[in-house]
Design an enzyme around this catalytic site. Structure first.
Site, PDB file in Angstrom:
ATOM      1  N   ARG A 134     -68.013  75.442  16.933  1.00  0.00           N
ATOM      2  CA  ARG A 134     -68.983  74.786  16.053  1.00  0.00           C
ATOM      3  C   ARG A 134     -69.766  73.766  16.874  1.00  0.00           C
ATOM      4  O   ARG A 134     -69.172  72.937  17.552  1.00  0.00           O
ATOM      5  CB  ARG A 134     -68.224  74.106  14.918  1.00  0.00           C
ATOM      6  CG  ARG A 134     -69.074  73.304  13.983  1.00  0.00           C
ATOM      7  CD  ARG A 134     -68.339  73.048  12.687  1.00  0.00           C
ATOM      8  NE  ARG A 134     -68.096  74.293  11.961  1.00  0.00           N
ATOM      9  CZ  ARG A 134     -67.810  74.360  10.662  1.00  0.00           C
ATOM     10  NH1 ARG A 134     -67.713  73.269   9.944  1.00  0.00           N
ATOM     11  NH2 ARG A 134     -67.618  75.523  10.067  1.00  0.00           N
ATOM     12  N   LYS A 163     -59.889  76.406  16.948  1.00  0.00           N
ATOM     13  CA  LYS A 163     -61.306  76.125  16.682  1.00  0.00           C
ATOM     14  C   LYS A 163     -61.784  75.174  17.760  1.00  0.00           C
ATOM     15  O   LYS A 163     -61.013  74.338  18.252  1.00  0.00           O
ATOM     16  CB  LYS A 163     -61.448  75.437  15.315  1.00  0.00           C
ATOM     17  CG  LYS A 163     -62.828  75.516  14.717  1.00  0.00           C
ATOM     18  CD  LYS A 163     -63.004  76.806  13.946  1.00  0.00           C
ATOM     19  CE  LYS A 163     -64.343  76.929  13.289  1.00  0.00           C
ATOM     20  NZ  LYS A 163     -64.426  78.132  12.456  1.00  0.00           N
ATOM     21  N   SER A 213     -70.821  89.251  13.185  1.00  0.00           N
ATOM     22  CA  SER A 213     -69.676  89.550  12.313  1.00  0.00           C
ATOM     23  C   SER A 213     -70.064  89.427  10.840  1.00  0.00           C
ATOM     24  O   SER A 213     -69.280  89.758   9.959  1.00  0.00           O
ATOM     25  CB  SER A 213     -68.534  88.586  12.620  1.00  0.00           C
ATOM     26  OG  SER A 213     -68.953  87.251  12.373  1.00  0.00           O
ATOM     27  N   THR A 225     -68.138  90.450   7.226  1.00  0.00           N
ATOM     28  CA  THR A 225     -67.700  89.396   6.299  1.00  0.00           C
ATOM     29  C   THR A 225     -68.183  89.736   4.897  1.00  0.00           C
ATOM     30  O   THR A 225     -67.430  89.637   3.919  1.00  0.00           O
ATOM     31  CB  THR A 225     -68.264  88.022   6.742  1.00  0.00           C
ATOM     32  OG1 THR A 225     -67.835  87.767   8.070  1.00  0.00           O
ATOM     33  CG2 THR A 225     -67.776  86.902   5.829  1.00  0.00           C
ATOM     34  N   ALA A 248     -77.101  85.221   6.328  1.00  0.00           N
ATOM     35  CA  ALA A 248     -76.611  86.418   7.019  1.00  0.00           C
ATOM     36  C   ALA A 248     -75.557  87.156   6.193  1.00  0.00           C
ATOM     37  O   ALA A 248     -75.582  88.382   6.088  1.00  0.00           O
ATOM     38  CB  ALA A 248     -76.051  86.024   8.384  1.00  0.00           C
ATOM     39  N   ASP A 261     -80.588  79.785  -3.474  1.00  0.00           N
ATOM     40  CA  ASP A 261     -80.575  79.295  -2.087  1.00  0.00           C
ATOM     41  C   ASP A 261     -81.410  78.012  -2.046  1.00  0.00           C
ATOM     42  O   ASP A 261     -82.388  77.886  -2.794  1.00  0.00           O
ATOM     43  CB  ASP A 261     -81.201  80.353  -1.153  1.00  0.00           C
ATOM     44  CG  ASP A 261     -80.784  80.153   0.300  1.00  0.00           C
ATOM     45  OD1 ASP A 261     -80.121  81.033   0.863  1.00  0.00           O
ATOM     46  OD2 ASP A 261     -81.120  79.091   0.883  1.00  0.00           O
ATOM     47  N   ARG A 304     -86.608  82.236   0.289  1.00  0.00           N
ATOM     48  CA  ARG A 304     -85.657  83.259   0.745  1.00  0.00           C
ATOM     49  C   ARG A 304     -84.968  83.911  -0.459  1.00  0.00           C
ATOM     50  O   ARG A 304     -84.786  85.131  -0.506  1.00  0.00           O
ATOM     51  CB  ARG A 304     -84.637  82.583   1.662  1.00  0.00           C
ATOM     52  CG  ARG A 304     -83.614  83.526   2.226  1.00  0.00           C
ATOM     53  CD  ARG A 304     -82.667  82.813   3.158  1.00  0.00           C
ATOM     54  NE  ARG A 304     -83.306  82.449   4.415  1.00  0.00           N
ATOM     55  CZ  ARG A 304     -82.660  81.869   5.421  1.00  0.00           C
ATOM     56  NH1 ARG A 304     -81.389  81.566   5.314  1.00  0.00           N
ATOM     57  NH2 ARG A 304     -83.286  81.572   6.533  1.00  0.00           N
ATOM     58  N   ALA A 323     -67.889  83.777   0.602  1.00  0.00           N
ATOM     59  CA  ALA A 323     -67.657  83.734   2.043  1.00  0.00           C
ATOM     60  C   ALA A 323     -67.495  82.334   2.625  1.00  0.00           C
ATOM     61  O   ALA A 323     -66.921  82.176   3.694  1.00  0.00           O
ATOM     62  CB  ALA A 323     -68.835  84.404   2.762  1.00  0.00           C
ATOM     63  N   ASN A 334     -66.553  78.869   4.085  1.00  0.00           N
ATOM     64  CA  ASN A 334     -65.277  78.299   4.534  1.00  0.00           C
ATOM     65  C   ASN A 334     -65.022  76.994   3.791  1.00  0.00           C
ATOM     66  O   ASN A 334     -65.961  76.294   3.422  1.00  0.00           O
ATOM     67  CB  ASN A 334     -65.344  78.001   6.035  1.00  0.00           C
ATOM     68  CG  ASN A 334     -65.138  79.255   6.862  1.00  0.00           C
ATOM     69  OD1 ASN A 334     -64.213  80.032   6.636  1.00  0.00           O
ATOM     70  ND2 ASN A 334     -66.015  79.466   7.837  1.00  0.00           N
TER      71      ASN A 334
HETATM   72  P1  NAI Z   1     -76.341  81.418   7.134  1.00  0.00           P
HETATM   73  O1  NAI Z   1     -76.675  80.115   7.749  1.00  0.00           O
HETATM   74  O2  NAI Z   1     -76.924  82.666   7.685  1.00  0.00           O
HETATM   75  O3  NAI Z   1     -76.712  81.372   5.577  1.00  0.00           O
HETATM   76  C1  NAI Z   1     -76.468  80.292   4.744  1.00  0.00           C
HETATM   77  C2  NAI Z   1     -77.500  80.318   3.615  1.00  0.00           C
HETATM   78  O4  NAI Z   1     -77.148  79.314   2.663  1.00  0.00           O
HETATM   79  C3  NAI Z   1     -78.922  79.992   4.071  1.00  0.00           C
HETATM   80  O5  NAI Z   1     -79.814  80.912   3.476  1.00  0.00           O
HETATM   81  C4  NAI Z   1     -79.151  78.563   3.579  1.00  0.00           C
HETATM   82  O6  NAI Z   1     -80.508  78.299   3.284  1.00  0.00           O
HETATM   83  C5  NAI Z   1     -78.297  78.546   2.338  1.00  0.00           C
HETATM   84  N1  NAI Z   1     -77.820  77.231   1.911  1.00  0.00           N
HETATM   85  C6  NAI Z   1     -77.409  76.200   2.673  1.00  0.00           C
HETATM   86  N2  NAI Z   1     -77.010  75.173   1.897  1.00  0.00           N
HETATM   87  C7  NAI Z   1     -77.145  75.586   0.609  1.00  0.00           C
HETATM   88  C8  NAI Z   1     -76.868  75.010  -0.657  1.00  0.00           C
HETATM   89  N3  NAI Z   1     -76.344  73.770  -0.749  1.00  0.00           N
HETATM   90  N4  NAI Z   1     -77.138  75.726  -1.766  1.00  0.00           N
HETATM   91  C9  NAI Z   1     -77.654  76.967  -1.681  1.00  0.00           C
HETATM   92  N5  NAI Z   1     -77.928  77.570  -0.515  1.00  0.00           N
HETATM   93  C10 NAI Z   1     -77.677  76.897   0.613  1.00  0.00           C
HETATM   94  O7  NAI Z   1     -74.727  81.483   7.132  1.00  0.00           O
HETATM   95  P2  NAI Z   1     -73.810  82.768   6.981  1.00  0.00           P
HETATM   96  O8  NAI Z   1     -73.450  83.309   8.312  1.00  0.00           O
HETATM   97  O9  NAI Z   1     -74.400  83.660   5.954  1.00  0.00           O
HETATM   98  O10 NAI Z   1     -72.471  82.119   6.399  1.00  0.00           O
HETATM   99  C11 NAI Z   1     -72.407  81.683   5.045  1.00  0.00           C
HETATM  100  C12 NAI Z   1     -71.069  80.978   4.812  1.00  0.00           C
HETATM  101  O11 NAI Z   1     -69.989  81.870   5.102  1.00  0.00           O
HETATM  102  C13 NAI Z   1     -70.861  79.762   5.721  1.00  0.00           C
HETATM  103  O12 NAI Z   1     -70.147  78.788   4.986  1.00  0.00           O
HETATM  104  C14 NAI Z   1     -69.985  80.298   6.838  1.00  0.00           C
HETATM  105  O13 NAI Z   1     -69.163  79.291   7.408  1.00  0.00           O
HETATM  106  C15 NAI Z   1     -69.123  81.299   6.078  1.00  0.00           C
HETATM  107  N6  NAI Z   1     -68.576  82.373   6.902  1.00  0.00           N
HETATM  108  C16 NAI Z   1     -69.404  83.166   7.646  1.00  0.00           C
HETATM  109  C17 NAI Z   1     -68.874  84.167   8.433  1.00  0.00           C
HETATM  110  C18 NAI Z   1     -69.756  85.080   9.230  1.00  0.00           C
HETATM  111  O14 NAI Z   1     -69.244  86.092   9.717  1.00  0.00           O
HETATM  112  N7  NAI Z   1     -71.031  84.792   9.377  1.00  0.00           N
HETATM  113  C19 NAI Z   1     -67.418  84.402   8.504  1.00  0.00           C
HETATM  114  C20 NAI Z   1     -66.650  83.557   7.610  1.00  0.00           C
HETATM  115  C21 NAI Z   1     -67.224  82.565   6.869  1.00  0.00           C
END
Ligand code: NAI
Length: 351
Positions: A43, A79, A147, A151, A184, A204, A209, A260, A262
């Protein structure tokens, strides 16, 4: 502060390096190697103080031990945190990553890194220039790429398992699912849910988006400040952690929480609060393990995509077991998942 945090932590070792040229604290937290090398992402973040970064790293590494154990992977939990004065780009970023990779390498394989918040597959390509103990490089760089799709697939199977448990059938046709965060993971998940026939609500902070995805998928957009309190069958947090707290749980209007993100719970006791409200909570580290399964299966265990998919699908069985255990013992699903982790750790590497 460092002393107190380390003294009260139940992990194995923490390596701390202060990188003077870039004013970056590099913290690698090896929580457990009981089931194998401690695996977990890197991180990169700006923190108020170095001890906040250490606290984050220690806590997140313990969560990785639980996630990897319950996913049935031969991996421990770790981590790393790069506490930067500002998120670097260009040469400075590369410099930090290379020196960080040397630190990872010096641990001799007890820690295996991957992407996390603010680090990408391209960053892992850079890390791989100095250490072999890295997962999640780009496909061109010899890794297995993002990944996030796995997920999302894991969360999709988890949602179906939860719906099956609550409604007696896992058919999506009559169910509404609100996906909070269409990044993602959330975007791929939304696509799978739409394909499965669910009534889809998307939210979002980036409303453009959410609107774009909603138009493509025939979904409804929910303003982000109303996401938690909107009526739906399944609330799926796929944005940030800490969404389920003493303050928000009373406002939920769903039957299931499965997403998803964490560290969804503000505190472990929030799992009990959800259970008391009759809301089925799919413990985050159980339902979101698809990403680490993808990396471990393809890159560490040398398996093919069919075997990876089988492992990701098995998240549904693990969750179903967790739900049954919680019911049989009259405990929350959070407590049930902890028991499953403890059993797997007690069984050790032969399990
Ligand atoms: P990302 O950064 O691609 O997407 C996050 C989305 O959430 C963005 O579109 C952002 O604008 C939106 N967002 C942020 N704060 C917000 C809020 N308060 N309310 C509504 N929308 C909000 O992240 P990603 O990779 O999609 O991961 C999403 C979650 O899943 C994170 O918490 C990450 O730690 C967790 N995660 C992801 C994994 C992976 O393989 N990418 C694996 C395990 C957990």
């Amino acid at each position: 502060m460092f002393e107190d945090l380390l003294r009260t932590w139940d992990g194995e070792e923490a390596a701390v390096r202060y990188d003077a040229p870039t004013e970056t604290w590099m913290l690698v937290c090896v929580h457990s190697t009981r089931l194998g090398a401690a695996a977990g992402g890197t991180r990169m973040k700006v923190y108020g103080a170095p001890h906040d970064a250490l606290r984050d790293g220690l806590r997140l590494s313990a969560a990785m031990t639980s996630k990897n154990a319950v996913a049935g992977l031969p991996l421990g939990g770790g981590k790393a945190v790069l506490a930067v004065p500002e998120v670097p780009q260009g040469d400075r970023r590369r410099e930090i990553l290379l020196r960080y990779a040397e630190l990872v390498d010096a641990l001799g394989g007890s820690y295996v890194t991957a992407c996390d918040m603010n680090t990408s597959e391209r960053d892992m390509d850079v890390v791989a220039e100095r250490t072999a103990h890295v997962l999640g490089r780009t496909v061109e760089g010899g890794g297995s790429g993002s990944s996030a799709p796995s997920t999302a697939v894991g969360v999709f199977h988890g949602i179906r398992a939860a719906i099956g448990h609550v409604f007696g059938s896992d058919a999506l046709g009559e169910r509404s699912v609100l996906v909070q965060g269409v990044g993602a993971v959330g975007r791929v998940l939304a696509g799978l849910l739409a394909e499965g026939g669910a009534r889809l609500l998307l939210s979002d902070v980036d409303e453009a988006r959410a609107r774009e995805a909603a138009t493509e998928l025939g979904a409804e957009v929910v303003p982000h400040e109303q996401a938690i309190s909107t009526a739906c069958d399944v609330f799926s947090p796929c944005a940030t952690g800490g969404v389920l707290t003493e303050a928000t749980i009373p406002t939920l209007r769903c039957r299931i929480v499965a997403g998803a993100a964490n560290n969804q719970l503000g505190a472990p006791a929030d799992a009990e609060a959800l259970s008391a409200r009759g809301i089925l909570y799919a413990p985050d580290y159980v339902v979101n393990a698809g990403g680490i399964i993808h990396l471990a299966s393809l890159e560490l265990l040398g398996e093919d995509e069919a075997r990876r998919d089988e492992r990701v699908r098995a998240i549904a069985d693990t969750l179903a077991e967790c739900f049954r255990l919680a019911e049989a013992e009259g405990i929350s699903t959070g407590a049930a998942a902890e028991r499953m982790v403890a059993a797997r750790l007690a069984a050790g590497r032969t399990a």
